[in-house]
Design a protein around this motif. Structure first.
Motif, PDB file in Angstrom:
ATOM      1  N   TYR A  55      23.164  35.890  20.720  1.00 40.50           N
ATOM      2  CA  TYR A  55      21.926  35.368  20.338  1.00 40.50           C
ATOM      3  C   TYR A  55      20.937  35.581  21.864  1.00 40.50           C
ATOM      4  N   GLU A  56      21.630  34.753  22.662  1.00 38.93           N
ATOM      5  CA  GLU A  56      21.424  34.706  24.574  1.00 38.93           C
ATOM      6  C   GLU A  56      21.761  35.672  25.191  1.00 38.93           C
ATOM      7  N   ARG A  57      21.925  37.508  24.677  1.00 42.14           N
ATOM      8  CA  ARG A  57      21.943  38.202  25.139  1.00 42.14           C
ATOM      9  C   ARG A  57      21.719  38.810  26.802  1.00 42.14           C
ATOM     10  N   GLY A  58      22.263  37.982  27.544  1.00 36.37           N
ATOM     11  CA  GLY A  58      21.401  39.012  28.436  1.00 36.37           C
ATOM     12  C   GLY A  58      20.798  37.812  29.492  1.00 36.37           C
ATOM     13  N   LYS A  59      20.559  36.427  28.492  1.00 34.43           N
ATOM     14  CA  LYS A  59      19.142  35.848  29.652  1.00 34.43           C
ATOM     15  C   LYS A  59      20.412  34.876  30.559  1.00 34.43           C
ATOM     16  N   GLY A  60      19.958  34.119  30.926  1.00 30.96           N
ATOM     17  CA  GLY A  60      20.024  33.176  31.529  1.00 30.96           C
ATOM     18  C   GLY A  60      20.750  32.164  30.601  1.00 30.96           C
TER      19      GLY A  60
END
Ligand SMILES: Nc1ncnc2c1ncn2[C@@H]1O[C@H](COP(=O)(O)OP(=O)(O)OP(=O)(O)O)[C@@H](O)[C@H]1O
Ligand SMILES: [Mg+2]
Lengths: 301, 263
Positions: B107-112
């Motif tokens: 769900y947090e793909r590629g986010k900080g």
């Protein structure tokens, strides 16, 4: 026996650090032997020079962070085998620790430390002290549990479990390993600072072989109390640490020489690694997982 | 959406083991295009995907995603654009972690990633909705460790995790090859659905020619590091498995001819 439990609960903080690298990151980190003494050295020299004990203990934690960070850099950016990276930092720290301390042994007996209030109140060696150290160990355990369930913590867990997968979701596994090693050694140094204050001195050799005590605590604890979910596994580490000190205490009372303790720790760890290979013990999940963690990393790195 | 330009990749260059995996590859995918890739073993199919994902760097040429040149970015730095499902069902998920934790990671793909709780009540509800679309009952097993799932279940979950955060590119490398026919059918049906639903620009490698013709909007065939056949949707609809087999025969024949000519 109460003293053994007290000690075990303080050492539990170190064991939680070892748990973070060995079980969560799947990284056999030997920095521990050096960073433990670094923590003791930093806190002791600061206390002797009049710094508040709380600040000195926090500084020890920070020094441990740096030590772990260096091992992490050596391994990830320097592409040095994980075991070797830890050994390099550990040995380099020996000289650095001597520099910090100025001599091989720093007595703290006349200084005010975090332990002084307990000692003055005559609580050391009583159930009250066990409660205090137990709460401290549990506090560290809960912070670790909380961290491992944040977005960052989940990414760290996955780094130890499946690197390719977590990279495909945008996480730098290098960064996770560096962070994990730093936190782990921060805890180990924090523990070193507390042990120095508890026993009333810092000694250049106090960390030697400590990694085995940490491993033995993790292995014994998880074999007996389980490791299915993290909150159970970390509690098992705390209990394992207390149990380990009790076993050592019993061995001493049975007439074994304190100098034999390192040998006994090593034998304990070997037994824990070899037993799961026998069918009879295969069902003891904690043991075989541990075995997997240790042999897999050994072979991979 | 995806532009691979003048890419060459040679392994062990300058040694006796030298192996040209890609030669002068030029491939452009428009947004929403779903390309199936076929070709014999060692043709360079996986290498194209690995160059796109950043697992490998090309010797020459560039990779551009949605106008951004990503040639120099490491795989984890490109991950926010790219969803991937691997051939090995074990590879796309973290076995020691629970279904909901795996999904929280995706769900947090590629986010900080920060210190907020990984799994929250709100996310859990969303994960359950998504899992329902798989029709495998996984929505009731959020707290089960992924290592306990069957290969097909894990691959379906990997597919969901690779796609539900709507990446710009979806890369599938023989992601049904390790499954039994029934599970392979299921995952291949889910693939068609999910690509359709999110309008994903997709590159899918497969050895199953029937699947390559049935799925997707375009088909390419590779041989010895080159793209030797490129069929658009219309041409693809008119093509049969027999036609593709015939193409393969032609290549082999060609190789034979070369050899006979040399002699
Ligand atoms: N990491 C690597 N190191 C060395 N050679 C490689 C590597 N990856 C691929 N190759 C070589 O490059 C060529 C193309 O390989 P690639 O994996 O792209 O083929 P493929 O079309 O995916 O084949 P398959 O259908 O067998 O999966 C092969 O000759 C292979 O041996
Ligand atoms: Mg391949």
């Amino acid at each position: 026996m109460i003293v053994a439990v007290e000690l075990g609960l303080i050492y539990a903080i170190m064991a939680l650090g070892v748990y973070l690298t060995f079980r969560i990151l799947n990284f056999p980190d030997l920095t521990v032997d050096g960073s433990f003494t670094t923590g003791a050295a930093v806190a002791s020299i600061m206390i002797i020079n009049g710094a508040p004990p709380v600040l000195s203990t926090l500084a020890a934690f920070a020094a441990g962070l740096v030590a772990g960070w260096i091992t992490g850099l050596l391994h990830t950016k320097g592409k040095i085998n994980g075991l070797l990276a830890g050994i390099l930092t550990m040995i380099a720290l020996y000289s650095i620790n001597l520099r910090i301390m100025g001599k091989a042994n720093l007595p703290l007996l006349r200084e005010d430390t975090l332990i002084t209030p307990l000692r003055d109140a005559g609580l050391l060696g009583t159930v009250a002290a066990i409660a205090v150290f137990g709460l401290l160990a549990l506090a560290v355990k809960f912070v670790l549990d909380w961290f491992l369930h944040t977005d960052l913590g989940l990414a760290m867990q996955a780094t130890g479990d499946n690197e390719e997968m977590i990279r495909s979701f945008g996480v730098s596994t290098d960064r996770m390993k560096i962070l994990g090693l730093a936190l782990s050694n921060g805890l180990v140094a924090l523990c070193g600072a507390l042990i120095a204050q508890y026993q009333g001195f810092a000694d250049i050799g106090m960390g030697i072989g400590l990694i085995l005590a940490g491993l033995a605590s993790v292995i014994i604890g998880q074999a007996i109390f389980g490791s299915r979910v993290i909150i159970v596994a970390s509690l098992a580490v705390v209990l394992g640490s207390a149990l380990y000190r009790v076993v050592i205490q019993l061995a001493l009372q049975a007439g074994l020489n304190p100098n034999d303790m390192k040998l006994i720790s090593a034998v304990l760890v070997v037994i824990a690694l070899v037993l799961p290979q026998w069918k009879l013990f295969k069902r003891v999940g904690g043991l075989s997982n541990m075995k997997k963690a240790l042999s897999a990393t050994g072979a991979r790195s | 959406m995806l532009d691979i330009t003048n890419v060459n990749k040679t392994f062990f260059a300058g040694t006796v083991n030298e192996r040209a995996a890609l030669r002068e590859i030029n491939l452009s995918l428009a947004a929403g295009e779903f390309v199936t890739v076929i070709g014999s073993n060692g043709a360079g199919k996986s290498t194209i995907l690995n160059i796109t994902s950043g697992k490998l760097r090309p010797d020459t040429g560039t990779v551009t995603i949605d106008g951004t040149d990503v040639t120099k970015l490491a795989d984890h730095q490109r991950a926010r654009y790219i969803g991937r499902v691997f051939q090995d069902p074990m590879a796309g998920t973290s076995p020691d972690m629970t279904i909901e934790q795996n999904m929280a990671i995706a769900y947090e793909r590629g986010k900080g990633r920060g210190l907020r709780p990984g799994v929250t009540g709100k996310k859990r509800g969303f994960f359950q909705e998504e899992l329902k679309s798989l029709e495998l009952g996984l929505e009731n097993r959020l707290k089960a460790k992924v290592g306990l799932l069957s290969g097909g279940q894990r691959q379906a979950l990997s597919l969901l995790m690779a796609t539900f955060s709507s990446p710009k590119i979806l890369l599938l490398d023989e992601h049904t090859a390790a499954l039994d026919p029934q599970r392979a059918d299921l995952v291949s049906r889910l693939t068609a659905e999910v690509v359709e639903r999110h309008r994903l620009t997709t590159l899918m490698v497969t050895h199953n020619m029937e699947q390559a013709l049935r799925l997707g909007t375009r088909l390419i065939m590779m041989h010895e590091g080159r793209i030797i056949l490129d069929l658009d949707q219309q041409q693809k609809q008119k093509t049969t498995v027999a036609d593709l087999l015939h193409e393969f025969e032609k290549i082999k024949g060609g190789a034979l001819d070369d050899r006979t000519m040399l002699q």
